[in-house]
Design a protein around this motif. Sequence first.
Motif, PDB file in Angstrom:
ATOM      1  N   GLU A 423       0.826  -1.204   0.000  1.00 32.02           N
ATOM      2  CA  GLU A 423       0.000   0.000   0.000  1.00 32.02           C
ATOM      3  C   GLU A 423       0.866   1.262   0.000  1.00 32.02           C
ATOM      4  O   GLU A 423       2.060   1.218   0.291  1.00 32.02           O
ATOM      5  N   ASP A 424       0.240   2.386  -0.319  1.00 28.15           N
ATOM      6  CA  ASP A 424       0.888   3.685  -0.269  1.00 28.15           C
ATOM      7  C   ASP A 424      -0.103   4.667   0.334  1.00 28.15           C
ATOM      8  O   ASP A 424      -1.269   4.314   0.561  1.00 28.15           O
ATOM      9  N   PRO A 425       0.291   5.913   0.615  1.00 27.29           N
ATOM     10  CA  PRO A 425      -0.628   6.831   1.286  1.00 27.29           C
ATOM     11  C   PRO A 425      -1.929   7.106   0.547  1.00 27.29           C
ATOM     12  O   PRO A 425      -2.885   7.598   1.151  1.00 27.29           O
ATOM     13  N   ASP A 426      -2.018   6.793  -0.749  1.00 26.78           N
ATOM     14  CA  ASP A 426      -3.252   7.053  -1.491  1.00 26.78           C
ATOM     15  C   ASP A 426      -3.995   5.764  -1.848  1.00 26.78           C
ATOM     16  O   ASP A 426      -4.889   5.779  -2.690  1.00 26.78           O
ATOM     17  N   SER A 427      -3.652   4.646  -1.205  1.00 29.32           N
ATOM     18  CA  SER A 427      -4.321   3.386  -1.535  1.00 29.32           C
ATOM     19  C   SER A 427      -5.776   3.341  -1.066  1.00 29.32           C
ATOM     20  O   SER A 427      -6.591   2.619  -1.626  1.00 29.32           O
ATOM     21  N   ARG A 428      -6.099   4.080  -0.014  1.00 30.47           N
ATOM     22  CA  ARG A 428      -7.474   4.163   0.514  1.00 30.47           C
ATOM     23  C   ARG A 428      -8.027   2.788   0.883  1.00 30.47           C
ATOM     24  O   ARG A 428      -9.169   2.456   0.573  1.00 30.47           O
ATOM     25  N   ALA A 429      -7.210   2.001   1.530  1.00 27.97           N
ATOM     26  CA  ALA A 429      -7.672   0.701   2.017  1.00 27.97           C
ATOM     27  C   ALA A 429      -8.861   0.902   2.948  1.00 27.97           C
ATOM     28  O   ALA A 429      -8.893   1.848   3.743  1.00 27.97           O
ATOM     29  N   HIS A 430      -9.858   0.045   2.834  1.00 25.24           N
ATOM     30  CA  HIS A 430     -11.114   0.064   3.586  1.00 25.24           C
ATOM     31  C   HIS A 430     -12.084   1.128   3.093  1.00 25.24           C
ATOM     32  O   HIS A 430     -13.244   1.122   3.501  1.00 25.24           O
TER      33      HIS A 430
END
Length: 460
Positions: A423-430
């Motif tokens: 993931e990265d800061p813009d992945s927006r997991a969840h």
Amino acid sequence: MTASISDVRAMVSQAFPQSMHDLTQLVRIPSVSWSSFDPSQVVKSAEQVAELARGTNLFDTVHILRAMKSDSDELGQPAVVARRQAAQGKPTILLYAHHDVQPPGDLAVWVSEPFEPIEKDGRLFGRGAADDKAGIMAHISALRLLPELVENVDLGIVLFVEGEEEFGSPSFENFLKDHHALLEADVIVVADSGNWDLETPALTTTLRGNATFKLTVRTLDHALHSGMFGGAVPDAFMAFAKLTSSFYSETGSVQVEGLTRSIAQIPEYEDDQMRLESGVLDAVSLIGDGHVLERLWSQPSITVTGMDIPDVANASNTLLPSVSARISVRVAPGQSASDAFEAVRHHILNNVPYGAQVDFEDINLGESFSTDTSGWAAQSISHSLTTAWGKDVVEMGVGGSIPFISSFVSAFPTAQVLVTGVEDPDSRAHSPNESLHIESFERAIVADLLFLAECNSREL
């Protein structure tokens, strides 16, 4: 290993279209593990992962397994466990990821169908694309290529792909007990975290714990007309709002006695970066005190994540007799989740306004995590990440919680536990519009492959 990094990158690049194809096929399976969703989709996802594991031709055994939930007589969701025995004197590496995903949430907010992945601006959009089906495919892709990179695959390998992480891993403790010998390893690599940014890899060294529970506040035995009784009789939401506001100081820091803080090594990072990555509105201030990363990594937080009250469309002019809410407490590394819950419970009981009644239900606890990075495996994976990305790895904390990691530590106390991710800061997991940065995914495969090759050359 004699191949150069350019050779390894070329090897991964040539196989990458197959990696992307297999990832999109996984994302198309709506494997939501929550009890209100179709469990057959989680079974289908497990079967697909098992087939991918068999396709590597590396494992002696590949199983789809379940265990009983800790709090009921029900079976948990299916997990995939594949194992290859190590040659004499070689380490065994356990590679973890999970194949279940979060519910899609508000479909109207998605730019595409959540389970119909699309590529746009160098990213793959879809529920589970980053969290955590890319973690599965990083492992699978590296395993496929390992026999091409090393002359003989001598290390032991365990692939453990869980099926209920997003639902709190209710059978995880029993799973570790039931299949302890099958899972036993010298090193555990958890691919369920993220990187510092699009250009910089990270090794996650601390995670906050969590204590979540359902809180119900009652002030009346039935609803009342808000005109006839409002202003004299307290409604439940009024009591609830006053109670929850007592959790915080004027700056928004948690001010619950008994919740502790820890100390973290903080890399260079500015408040403006936090604003950019989080999407905070221009006029809205950040909350808390201390460095902004200390607030995320080493301080507690309390959030109301859901409420049972009438929605606006169904609102009537009544005083609410009761309000129920889901409370999420993030616990600083170093404090037990049970101690944190008791501190919050004590605070609530001593700060309930107007003599309201409160009930605590559905309490779930997960422990924090911190690791020592001086071991050989941590040094090896840091070197692999740095080589794959062409930039020094950052050791970082994460404000989120992965409670099962503490279970790994307890079950396998001599194993080195390492936490990485795609993931990265813009992945927006969840969140709606979850996405995976495709170039980062390819680098993650390179790093996984380099690490496995280094482990293969190591003698214990």
